[in-house]
Design a protein around this motif. Structure first.
Motif, PDB file in Angstrom:
ATOM      1  N   GLY A  60      -3.063  -7.228   1.829  1.00 58.93           N
ATOM      2  CA  GLY A  60      -2.375  -6.374   0.868  1.00 58.93           C
ATOM      3  C   GLY A  60      -3.294  -5.939  -0.252  1.00 58.93           C
ATOM      4  N   ASN A  61      -2.864  -6.147  -1.495  1.00 63.94           N
ATOM      5  CA  ASN A  61      -3.700  -5.780  -2.643  1.00 63.94           C
ATOM      6  C   ASN A  61      -4.272  -7.007  -3.355  1.00 63.94           C
ATOM      7  OD1 ASN A  61      -1.153  -6.543  -3.598  1.00 63.94           O
ATOM      8  ND2 ASN A  61      -1.181  -5.113  -5.319  1.00 63.94           N
ATOM      9  N   ARG A  62      -4.426  -8.096  -2.615  1.00 62.62           N
ATOM     10  CA  ARG A  62      -5.021  -9.310  -3.186  1.00 62.62           C
ATOM     11  C   ARG A  62      -6.548  -9.173  -3.139  1.00 62.62           C
ATOM     12  NH1 ARG A  62      -1.113 -10.126   0.273  1.00 62.62           N
ATOM     13  NH2 ARG A  62       0.790 -11.271  -0.294  1.00 62.62           N
ATOM     14  N   ILE A  63      -7.190  -9.274  -4.277  1.00 62.81           N
ATOM     15  CA  ILE A  63      -8.640  -9.063  -4.336  1.00 62.81           C
ATOM     16  C   ILE A  63      -9.411 -10.331  -4.711  1.00 62.81           C
ATOM     17  CG2 ILE A  63      -8.482  -6.602  -4.845  1.00 62.81           C
ATOM     18  CD1 ILE A  63      -8.988  -7.416  -7.824  1.00 62.81           C
ATOM     19  N   TYR A  64      -8.686 -11.371  -5.128  1.00 53.81           N
ATOM     20  CA  TYR A  64      -9.346 -12.643  -5.437  1.00 53.81           C
ATOM     21  C   TYR A  64      -8.289 -13.738  -5.387  1.00 53.81           C
ATOM     22  CZ  TYR A  64     -12.365 -16.140  -7.614  1.00 53.81           C
ATOM     23  OH  TYR A  64     -13.120 -17.268  -7.861  1.00 53.81           O
ATOM     24  N   GLY A  65      -8.293 -14.444  -4.277  1.00 53.02           N
ATOM     25  CA  GLY A  65      -7.336 -15.533  -4.127  1.00 53.02           C
ATOM     26  C   GLY A  65      -5.949 -15.050  -3.757  1.00 53.02           C
ATOM     27  N   CYS A  66      -5.037 -15.998  -3.667  1.00 52.23           N
ATOM     28  CA  CYS A  66      -3.643 -15.709  -3.299  1.00 52.23           C
ATOM     29  C   CYS A  66      -2.771 -16.811  -3.869  1.00 52.23           C
ATOM     30  CB  CYS A  66      -3.505 -15.644  -1.779  1.00 52.23           C
ATOM     31  SG  CYS A  66      -1.818 -15.332  -1.197  1.00 52.23           S
ATOM     32  N   SER A 125      -3.309   0.457   0.489  1.00 52.58           N
ATOM     33  CA  SER A 125      -2.514   1.063  -0.578  1.00 52.58           C
ATOM     34  C   SER A 125      -1.719   2.281  -0.130  1.00 52.58           C
ATOM     35  CB  SER A 125      -3.420   1.476  -1.736  1.00 52.58           C
ATOM     36  OG  SER A 125      -4.223   2.609  -1.366  1.00 52.58           O
ATOM     37  N   GLY A 126      -2.186   2.965   0.915  1.00 54.77           N
ATOM     38  CA  GLY A 126      -1.555   4.217   1.324  1.00 54.77           C
ATOM     39  C   GLY A 126      -1.899   5.385   0.420  1.00 54.77           C
ATOM     40  N   ASP A 127      -2.798   5.185  -0.537  1.00 53.00           N
ATOM     41  CA  ASP A 127      -3.148   6.214  -1.525  1.00 53.00           C
ATOM     42  C   ASP A 127      -4.451   6.913  -1.117  1.00 53.00           C
ATOM     43  OD1 ASP A 127      -3.854   7.730  -3.748  1.00 53.00           O
ATOM     44  OD2 ASP A 127      -3.191   6.223  -5.184  1.00 53.00           O
ATOM     45  N   ARG A 128      -4.345   8.154  -0.691  1.00 53.94           N
ATOM     46  CA  ARG A 128      -5.530   8.888  -0.259  1.00 53.94           C
ATOM     47  C   ARG A 128      -6.427   9.298  -1.423  1.00 53.94           C
ATOM     48  NH1 ARG A 128      -6.550  10.428   4.508  1.00 53.94           N
ATOM     49  NH2 ARG A 128      -7.638  12.299   3.769  1.00 53.94           N
ATOM     50  N   GLY A 129      -5.995   9.052  -2.625  1.00 49.42           N
ATOM     51  CA  GLY A 129      -6.860   9.303  -3.775  1.00 49.42           C
ATOM     52  C   GLY A 129      -8.117   8.454  -3.766  1.00 49.42           C
ATOM     53  N   PHE A 130      -8.112   7.388  -2.974  1.00 51.02           N
ATOM     54  CA  PHE A 130      -9.283   6.511  -2.889  1.00 51.02           C
ATOM     55  C   PHE A 130     -10.332   7.028  -1.891  1.00 51.02           C
ATOM     56  CE2 PHE A 130      -6.102   3.172  -4.182  1.00 51.02           C
ATOM     57  CZ  PHE A 130      -6.660   2.946  -5.444  1.00 51.02           C
ATOM     58  N   VAL A 131     -10.014   8.081  -1.146  1.00 50.77           N
ATOM     59  CA  VAL A 131     -10.916   8.541  -0.086  1.00 50.77           C
ATOM     60  C   VAL A 131     -12.315   8.871  -0.597  1.00 50.77           C
ATOM     61  CG1 VAL A 131     -11.342  10.406   1.563  1.00 50.77           C
ATOM     62  CG2 VAL A 131      -9.129   9.240   1.530  1.00 50.77           C
ATOM     63  N   PRO A 132     -12.487   9.629  -1.686  1.00 49.87           N
ATOM     64  CA  PRO A 132     -13.856   9.970  -2.124  1.00 49.87           C
ATOM     65  C   PRO A 132     -14.723   8.749  -2.413  1.00 49.87           C
ATOM     66  CG  PRO A 132     -12.279  11.420  -3.169  1.00 49.87           C
ATOM     67  CD  PRO A 132     -11.475  10.362  -2.481  1.00 49.87           C
ATOM     68  N   VAL A 133     -14.193   7.772  -3.144  1.00 53.94           N
ATOM     69  CA  VAL A 133     -15.007   6.604  -3.471  1.00 53.94           C
ATOM     70  C   VAL A 133     -15.260   5.763  -2.227  1.00 53.94           C
ATOM     71  CG1 VAL A 133     -13.060   5.146  -4.176  1.00 53.94           C
ATOM     72  CG2 VAL A 133     -15.334   4.696  -5.100  1.00 53.94           C
ATOM     73  N   LEU A 134     -14.301   5.701  -1.322  1.00 54.59           N
ATOM     74  CA  LEU A 134     -14.505   4.953  -0.078  1.00 54.59           C
ATOM     75  C   LEU A 134     -15.555   5.625   0.803  1.00 54.59           C
ATOM     76  CD1 LEU A 134     -10.793   4.027   0.732  1.00 54.59           C
ATOM     77  CD2 LEU A 134     -12.618   2.426   0.092  1.00 54.59           C
ATOM     78  N   GLU A 135     -15.594   6.948   0.795  1.00 54.17           N
ATOM     79  CA  GLU A 135     -16.621   7.664   1.561  1.00 54.17           C
ATOM     80  C   GLU A 135     -18.013   7.326   1.024  1.00 54.17           C
ATOM     81  OE1 GLU A 135     -14.229  11.599   3.197  1.00 54.17           O
ATOM     82  OE2 GLU A 135     -15.292  11.708   1.264  1.00 54.17           O
TER      83      GLU A 135
END
Length: 354
Positions: free
Chosen positions: A243-249, A321-331
C-alpha cells in the motif's frame, strides 16, 4: 528531575530501582532471573532453521549469544527489563486512505529510540552501581544479541502476543524495550500471562500474510522487514500489499484490543511525531537525493536505511496510489543509478498504466 524522584534509602533495593527507572522515563519495569526464559534458544533456532529471518544474517551469526543472557555474558544473574512508551495519540491506520501520503511506523516518527532509551538505561545503571558497589552491569537496547521480548515477558512487562510482539495490559503494543544485565541476585517479578485468548485480530490484519501460525512470524513477508531490513528489490507478489507504507507497518499492533488501555500520558516526549514524518508527501520523497535524505531524516531511526531503500519504498507506494500525477518523477527514477529504485519505478509505472 531524577534526583527529586529518588526513593528513601530504607526501601528495598528493587523498589528503589523501580522508582529510579520511572524517574528516567520508563513506563514499565520488571526483573527476571537470567535463566527465566529457557525456551528462547529452541524457538530462535527453529525460526532460523526455517529461514524466516530472511536477510537478517546477524540473527544467525550470533544465535548462541542471543539464545540466553548467559550465552552473551556468563556472569549475569538478573535481567532488569524496562519499557518506554511511545503510545500514539492518533489512529496509526488513519493514513491508509490517503494514498499520496506515505505511512511511517509510529515508532519512527519521533526521536531515535536507540539514543533516548540507551541514555536512560545508562542513568539507571549508574544509580544501581552507586547503590550496590559490587554490582556489574551491561545495558542493551536493540543493537546487541538480546531477546528483549521473551525476557520482558518473563519480567512481567506483558506477554508475547500472536503477532510475536510484546503486549502490555497498561501500555498496549507501544513499548520500546531495553534491558540491564547485572551480576546481582535481584528478586524477580511475576511473569506476564498470555491474555490473547481466541482473538486473531493481528493475524487477520496482516496485508502480506506474514504469520504462518499464531505466535510465528515469517519476516520475509513482513512489511516492516521488507521496507527497512531488505536491501534489494521487494518481491513483486508482495508489492500491492504494501500500500502506502514506506517505513515499517503498524497494522498488527494497531488492531490489538489491548491498545484501548494504552495511556498516551505515559508516552515519552522524545517520541512525539515530527510534523514532516507524520504524513509525508510521496512526491517529496520521490525527489530525494542523498543529501536531502540525510537532512530530512537526521536524528531519526529512518536514516539508517539510506536514500535508496526509502525512494524504492516511495515508488512502490506511488504505484499503489492510482495517481498518474506521479508518472513524470517515476519515469526519471526508472533511470536511477540504484537498480532497486529503477526496478520499483518501472513496476509503479506499469501499475499506473493498467
Amino acid at each position: 528531575m531524577v534526583a527529586e524522584a529518588l526513593p528513601p534509602p530504607d526501601d528495598r533495593l528493587e523498589d528503589r530501582l523501580e522508582a529510579v527507572a520511572r524517574a528516567h522515563g520508563f513506563a514499565a519495569f520488571g526483573i527476571a532471573r537470567a535463566d527465566a526464559a529457557p525456551e528462547t534458544a529452541e524457538r530462535l533456532n527453529q525460526w532460523l532453521a526455517e529461514g524466516r529471518h530472511g536477510d537478517m544474517i546477524w540473527m544467525e551469526s550470533r544465535a548462541e549469544q542471543r539464545g540466553s543472557p548467559q550465552g552473551l555474558w556468563p556472569e549475569v544473574r538478573s535481567v532488569i527489563a524496562l519499557g518506554m512508551s511511545y503510545a500514539p495519540a492518533l489512529d496509526p491506520l488513519a493514513l491508509a486512505a490517503h494514498r499520496t501520503r506515505g505511512r511511517i511506523s509510529v515508532y519512527a516518527q519521533g526521536g531515535d529510540y536507540h539514543d533516548v532509551v540507551k541514555k536512560a538505561l545508562k542513568g539507571v545503571a549508574r544509580w544501581l552501581i552507586g547503590e550496590a558497589e559490587d554490582a556489574e552491569v551491561k545495558v542493551f537496547v536493540d543493537t546487541a544479541p538480546v531477546m528483549e521480548k521473551p525476557l520482558s515477558a518473563a519480567a512481567g512487562l506483558g506477554w508475547q502476543g500472536k503477532h510475536t510482539n510484546l503486549v502490555s495490559r497498561e501500555h498496549g503494543s507501544w513499548l520500546f524495550l531495553g534491558a540491564i544485565y547485572t551480576t546481582l541476585d535481584l528478586t524477580p517479578s511475576k511473569a506476564g500471562r498470555d491474555t490473547c485468548g481466541s482473538c486473531a485480530a493481528c493475524q487477520d490484519a496482516c496485508p502480506t500474510d506474514a504469520f504462518p501460525a499464531p505466535y510465528r512470524l515469517d519476516a520475509r513477508r513482513c512489511i516492516s522487514y521488507l521496507t527497512i531490513e531488505h536491501n534489494g528489490p521487494i518481491p513483486v507478489a508482495l508489492r500491492r500489499g504494501i500500500g502506502n507504507r514506506i517505513y515499517g507497518c503498524d497494522d498488527c499492533l494497531a488492531v490489538c484490543p489491548w491498545n484501548k488501555f494504552a495511556d498516551t500520558a505515559h508516552r515519552h516526549r522524545a517520541f512525539l511525531p515530527r510534523a514532516e514524518l507524520a504524513a509525508p508527501s510521496l512526491g517529496d520523497l520521490l525527489d530525494l537525493d542523498d543529501a536531502a535524505f540525510r537532512e530530512v531524516f537526521a536524528g531519526s531511526p529512518i536514516k539508517r536505511i539510506g536514500r535508496g531503500r526509502m525512494v524504492r519504498n516511495a515508488a512502490i507506494a506511488a504505484g499503489n496510489s492510482g495517481d498518474r500525477g506521479f508518472v513524470p518523477v517515476l519515469e526519471r527514477l526508472a533511470k536511477d543509478e540504484s537498480p532497486m529504485v529503477a526496478d520499483a519505478a518501472l513496476w509503479a509505472l506499469d501499475e499506473l498504466a493498467s
